[in-house]
Design a protein around this motif. Sequence first.
Motif, PDB file in Angstrom:
ATOM      1  N   ALA A   1       0.822  -1.217   0.000  1.00  0.00           N
ATOM      2  CA  ALA A   1       0.000   0.000   0.000  1.00  0.00           C
ATOM      3  C   ALA A   1       0.852   1.262   0.000  1.00  0.00           C
ATOM      4  O   ALA A   1       0.401   2.320  -0.458  1.00  0.00           O
ATOM      5  N   THR A   2       2.061   1.179   0.493  1.00  0.00           N
ATOM      6  CA  THR A   2       2.978   2.319   0.448  1.00  0.00           C
ATOM      7  C   THR A   2       3.510   2.525  -0.965  1.00  0.00           C
ATOM      8  O   THR A   2       3.655   3.659  -1.440  1.00  0.00           O
TER       9      THR A   2
ATOM     10  N   ILE B   1       2.096   1.549  -3.911  1.00  0.00           N
ATOM     11  CA  ILE B   1       1.110   1.817  -4.961  1.00  0.00           C
ATOM     12  C   ILE B   1       0.945   3.307  -5.248  1.00  0.00           C
ATOM     13  O   ILE B   1       1.019   3.723  -6.417  1.00  0.00           O
TER      14      ILE B   1
ATOM     15  N   SER C   1      -6.433  -2.204  -6.815  1.00  0.00           N
ATOM     16  CA  SER C   1      -5.849  -2.316  -5.474  1.00  0.00           C
ATOM     17  C   SER C   1      -6.327  -3.591  -4.787  1.00  0.00           C
ATOM     18  O   SER C   1      -5.545  -4.287  -4.120  1.00  0.00           O
TER      19      SER C   1
ATOM     20  N   ALA D   1      -3.598   1.914   1.220  1.00  0.00           N
ATOM     21  CA  ALA D   1      -3.288   2.761   0.066  1.00  0.00           C
ATOM     22  C   ALA D   1      -4.226   3.954  -0.044  1.00  0.00           C
ATOM     23  O   ALA D   1      -3.824   5.025  -0.511  1.00  0.00           O
TER      24      ALA D   1
ATOM     25  N   GLN E   1       1.461   1.471   6.742  1.00  0.00           N
ATOM     26  CA  GLN E   1       1.480   2.368   5.584  1.00  0.00           C
ATOM     27  C   GLN E   1       1.665   3.811   6.008  1.00  0.00           C
ATOM     28  O   GLN E   1       2.449   4.554   5.382  1.00  0.00           O
TER      29      GLN E   1
ATOM     30  N   SER F   1      -1.045   8.726  -0.506  1.00  0.00           N
ATOM     31  CA  SER F   1      -2.379   8.133  -0.630  1.00  0.00           C
ATOM     32  C   SER F   1      -2.775   8.083  -2.101  1.00  0.00           C
ATOM     33  O   SER F   1      -2.316   8.892  -2.915  1.00  0.00           O
TER      34      SER F   1
END
Length: 567
Positions: free
Chosen positions: A264-265, A267, A354, A388, A423, A434
């Motif tokens: 998630a970091t 993306i 995602s 994310a 994240q 984000s």
Amino acid sequence: MLTLKAPGSLIKRLGRQQRLIVDALLLGVAGSLAAQLFTYLLRGTTWLFLVKLAGYRPPGLPDEGGVLREVIGRHGLWLIPVAVAVGGLVVGFVTQRLAPETEGHGTDTVVQAFHRAEGELRARVTPVKLLASAITIGSGGAAGREGPIALASAGIGSWYATLTGRTGADRRLLLLVGAAAGIAAIFRSPVGAALFAIEVLYVEMEFESVALLPAMLASVVAYALNGFFVGWRPLFRVPSRLALSHTLDNGWYVVLGIGAGLVATIIPVVFYGVRDIFRWLKIRPELKPALGGLLMGLLALVSPQVIGGGYGWMQEAIDGRLAAGTLLMLVLAKPLAMSLTISSGGSGGVFAPSLFAGAMLGGLLASLAHQPAAPLVIVGTAAVFAGAAHVPVASLMMVTEMTGGYTLLVPAALAVMVSYLVQRRLAARFRYQSLYEAQVATRADSPAHHSEHLRIALRILRERRVLNPAEVGQLDLLSLLRAGIPVELPGDRRLVIGVLRPDSPYRQKPLGAANGKLDEHTHVFAIIRGEHMLVPRADTVLEVGDRLILLTSSAALGGLEQHVDRW
């Protein structure tokens, strides 16, 4: 501005709660119909671009009329890049000529309209967004349906508010109600959709709570009506028993949460990094989606699973039919494919890609840990998107409703919490933190709520009996600020006033270059120039001598000296 007087006057005769009930019912119906229209457009474009032109049919969900079988035509995959590039070319000209705000993933446009445009969207946004996104996804672009239907339905809510002569505050609320209705219909997730609409606005754990009940009602109406067309079963089919082998094996959910936080970091960094590259390219904007589509199509030659939304492949992962090597490749390939498709100027959502990355991550962990695939795949989808997009509560509920895996609520909550915390910690080191760039940190940072902060300040002044309440007004408040009397607000926020210094780095620069802020904690609330008070906008250029009313924190007061002199 043109308004529809008859219905508008009827609605205005009702009390506020009664009006909101009517609004929610109408927008619920509209959201359901918009979802059906988008579904039909998507089927038509998929048939035209992928089936007829490229000779390819990806696996689809049985509950959406699809078949869990990949069909490759006589030309193999070689025409996939052509189909995606042609789709991107059409989308580029449609969006740039008709409504440039419809490019990208859509939900961010809704968030931006809520915070900075009084909830106003042009009426043409809805049809253009539905058409452009249907072409993007139908031609094979790696994008989802959340963004398009959110923006299209939010556009209906905004248009309805304007048509009935509503205030800016009501328009913002109806924007969210419309978005929730569309998302609920297309994902069969009434509770999750309502939570998503009010949670996606903020980076921190805050909600636009005033919109919750009308958004929930509209979502339920949209979900119920949509069920008459497609049924009420969840999108995905899952085993009746969703549990890992042994009690101690539940520790794998913590491991999954950590891995999801890492993914998630990455993306948002990849997504907006690719966007910046395409913005740098010196070619016509109309051609950029075609170039992105071509590159995405070439990636699909190696990994065809990245084509489209990928729900069929997610079902395959739930069923445990994908090898570990394939799963690992798809965790990395899908975010890149999504970025090439959307960040180049295509039109589609980031929710499905995602979820896809999270599903493959969960499947990979299940394969390595020799655990049942379904529980970890389902939890993985929620964990990655929660981190994310900074929407942990909404992600938890949406994925649960989409799969029917309610017995996974507790382990999913654990993984989502871990992912969100990991994240937030890791993303603080990067520029893009984000998937939704228009999010603001808290309600206090939203221009939509600045007037609310002003009312709070005035109420505090009245409670302290600083002034006669009947005499409190704009000039009185300015006099207090000018005299150095602190106006403290909840959450360690303060209203202060200062004159822009000649050596400030923000002089002669538009506020949009700094997102309306002088620093991370200081937002420009209003600008007094001569005898006029200006509402800050992205294109407002600050001039030396401007008197700025600033919303800041007590910790940031010292740092303001480099920008303003106290008045």
